[in-house]
Scaffold this motif. Structure first.
Motif, PDB file in Angstrom:
ATOM      1  N   LEU A  14       0.829  -1.207   0.000  1.00 54.65           N
ATOM      2  CA  LEU A  14       0.000   0.000   0.000  1.00 54.65           C
ATOM      3  C   LEU A  14       0.864   1.258   0.000  1.00 54.65           C
ATOM      4  O   LEU A  14       0.598   2.213  -0.746  1.00 54.65           O
ATOM      5  CB  LEU A  14      -0.930  -0.001   1.214  1.00 54.65           C
ATOM      6  N   MET A  15       1.919   1.263   0.803  1.00 55.05           N
ATOM      7  CA  MET A  15       2.782   2.440   0.870  1.00 55.05           C
ATOM      8  C   MET A  15       3.484   2.688  -0.465  1.00 55.05           C
ATOM      9  O   MET A  15       3.602   3.837  -0.913  1.00 55.05           O
ATOM     10  CB  MET A  15       3.804   2.259   1.991  1.00 55.05           C
ATOM     11  N   ILE A  16       3.911   1.617  -1.122  1.00 54.00           N
ATOM     12  CA  ILE A  16       4.577   1.767  -2.425  1.00 54.00           C
ATOM     13  C   ILE A  16       3.604   2.298  -3.470  1.00 54.00           C
ATOM     14  O   ILE A  16       3.940   3.174  -4.278  1.00 54.00           O
ATOM     15  CB  ILE A  16       5.187   0.419  -2.858  1.00 54.00           C
ATOM     16  N   GLN A  17       2.375   1.780  -3.450  1.00 53.46           N
ATOM     17  CA  GLN A  17       1.369   2.259  -4.398  1.00 53.46           C
ATOM     18  C   GLN A  17       1.009   3.720  -4.125  1.00 53.46           C
ATOM     19  O   GLN A  17       0.811   4.512  -5.062  1.00 53.46           O
ATOM     20  CB  GLN A  17       0.119   1.382  -4.335  1.00 53.46           C
ATOM     21  N   GLN A  18       0.929   4.087  -2.847  1.00 53.13           N
ATOM     22  CA  GLN A  18       0.628   5.478  -2.508  1.00 53.13           C
ATOM     23  C   GLN A  18       1.743   6.410  -2.959  1.00 53.13           C
ATOM     24  O   GLN A  18       1.486   7.519  -3.457  1.00 53.13           O
ATOM     25  CB  GLN A  18       0.409   5.622  -0.996  1.00 53.13           C
ATOM     26  N   LEU A  20      -7.772  -3.498  -3.974  1.00 60.72           N
ATOM     27  CA  LEU A  20      -8.069  -2.179  -3.422  1.00 60.72           C
ATOM     28  C   LEU A  20      -7.296  -1.973  -2.130  1.00 60.72           C
ATOM     29  O   LEU A  20      -6.754  -0.889  -1.869  1.00 60.72           O
ATOM     30  CB  LEU A  20      -9.564  -2.036  -3.142  1.00 60.72           C
ATOM     31  N   ARG A  21      -7.242  -3.011  -1.336  1.00 64.61           N
ATOM     32  CA  ARG A  21      -6.604  -2.906  -0.020  1.00 64.61           C
ATOM     33  C   ARG A  21      -5.109  -2.650  -0.126  1.00 64.61           C
ATOM     34  O   ARG A  21      -4.549  -1.857   0.632  1.00 64.61           O
ATOM     35  CB  ARG A  21      -6.880  -4.188   0.769  1.00 64.61           C
ATOM     36  N   ASP A  22      -4.446  -3.322  -1.094  1.00 62.07           N
ATOM     37  CA  ASP A  22      -2.989  -3.144  -1.189  1.00 62.07           C
ATOM     38  C   ASP A  22      -2.595  -2.021  -2.138  1.00 62.07           C
ATOM     39  O   ASP A  22      -1.412  -1.784  -2.364  1.00 62.07           O
ATOM     40  CB  ASP A  22      -2.293  -4.450  -1.572  1.00 62.07           C
ATOM     41  N   GLY A  23      -3.592  -1.317  -2.700  1.00 62.58           N
ATOM     42  CA  GLY A  23      -3.296  -0.161  -3.531  1.00 62.58           C
ATOM     43  C   GLY A  23      -3.090  -0.463  -5.000  1.00 62.58           C
ATOM     44  O   GLY A  23      -2.859   0.454  -5.789  1.00 62.58           O
ATOM     45  N   THR A  24      -3.197  -1.741  -5.404  1.00 64.96           N
ATOM     46  CA  THR A  24      -3.063  -2.070  -6.816  1.00 64.96           C
ATOM     47  C   THR A  24      -4.183  -1.429  -7.628  1.00 64.96           C
ATOM     48  O   THR A  24      -3.975  -0.980  -8.756  1.00 64.96           O
ATOM     49  CB  THR A  24      -3.078  -3.599  -7.021  1.00 64.96           C
TER      50      THR A  24
END
Length: 319
Positions: A70-74, A136-140
């Motif tokens: 998630l942090m990487i996607q953000q 959605l949860r991990d930001g993909t």
């Protein structure tokens, strides 16, 4: 924790070894090993297990992995936004849509979206709830259109109601069970579905849940509409699909809808995105393009639009 350490954890999880992670990150194996040792020292627990078959994550490693993704996607989203302002790159938006929404509405959505965001690159996934929620949860994923998520994860996601959808039993034209009117008459059928009908999954599906629990038919699972449709067209498997998709396939593929009197309760189809994540400019434009297209197509005279919206109830609020 530093971002390069989190990238290392994700790379090791995705590739299964330090050597492969080093190739993916364009680093030396020694640098990857050092980053992991520093990360484990910082968090105070072991994150990976080295085995002869490769590297696996500990329970703590799997927990941290979700945050790392998630942090990487953000960070990627933030960089995309800054690139848009500087003119130095192209923003990216990832969206998941059901097959019938993509077939009926995506053309209109794209025309509106590209007028305002011509430099944004769109990445599409097929929207299956079992796949969409983790992404959605991990930001993909940035946005997803799918059936309502379980109550246990509703605090995580903003949900905007779009449609109420009912389901049909579908088979190939000339299917030997094509005239069956009740579920017990289908007790010997083989099915292809886009999710497992375990006992817990089936509890909320009324007569169909009872049918799958009682008769325990053979069920194949296809996490792809195109694969599922191919099987239906070329074999005697049956499937359950949203009425708008069934309407499209009856017209295009010559499939048939079985006149089964028992029904699956209507489900709500929503637009979903993370509550804790700020929407990018591209996401806001896509959402508005989606809403405008739905409202326009719901009142259109086009035969295909009439066919699709005859099969759903639009519950999107007027702007």
């Amino acid at each position: 924790m530093k971002i390069h350490q989190l990238r290392t954890l994700v790379a090791i999880s995705d590739t299964g070894s330090v050597r492969n992670a080093a190739k993916a990150l364009e680093l030396s194996p020694a640098a990857v090993t050092k980053a992991m040792r520093e990360l484990e020292a910082q968090v105070g627990v072991a994150l990976i297990i080295r085995e002869a078959s490769g590297i696996s994550l500990t329970e703590a490693g799997r927990a941290l992995l979700a945050h790392a993704r998630l942090m990487i996607q953000q960070l990627r989203r933030a960089q995309d936004e800054m690139d848009r302002f500087s003119g130095g790159g192209r923003e990216r938006l990832t969206v998941a849509l059901p097959a019938w929404v993509a077939s009926a509405l995506l053309g209109g959505i794209m025309k509106r979206f590209e007028q305002e965001m011509p430099d944004t690159r769109l990445v599409f996934y097929e929207s299956l709830l079992s796949v969409a929620v983790p992404k959605l949860r991990d930001g993909t994923l940035d946005l997803s259109v799918n059936r309502s998520c379980p109550p246990s994860c509703r605090d995580e996601f903003q949900q905007v109601p779009l449609f109420l959808v009912s389901y049909a039993v579908v088979g190939r034209a000339g299917h030997p069970l094509a005239k069956c009117r009740t579920l017990p008459q289908l007790k010997g059928a083989t099915w292809v579905l886009n999710r497992d009908f375990t006992e817990n999954d089936a509890e909320g599906d009324g007569p169909f849940g009872e049918y799958f629990r009682r008769y325990k038919p053979r069920v194949h699972v296809a996490h792809s509409s195109s694969m599922m449709i191919g099987l239906i067209c070329n074999t005697d498997v049956l499937s359950i699909m949203p009425w708008p998709l069934a309407e499209l396939l009856v017209a295009k593929e010559g499939l048939c809808v079985l006149p089964v009197t028992e029904t699956i309760p209507e489900v709500e189809v929503n637009l979903m995105y993370r509550r804790a994540t700020p929407l990018s400019a591209a996401a806001k434009v896509f959402i508005q393009s989606l809403k405008d297209t739905i409202l326009d197509e719901a009142n259109a005279d086009d035969p295909m639009s009439r066919r699709v919206f005859h099969a759903v109830e639009c519950v999107l609020s007027q702007p």
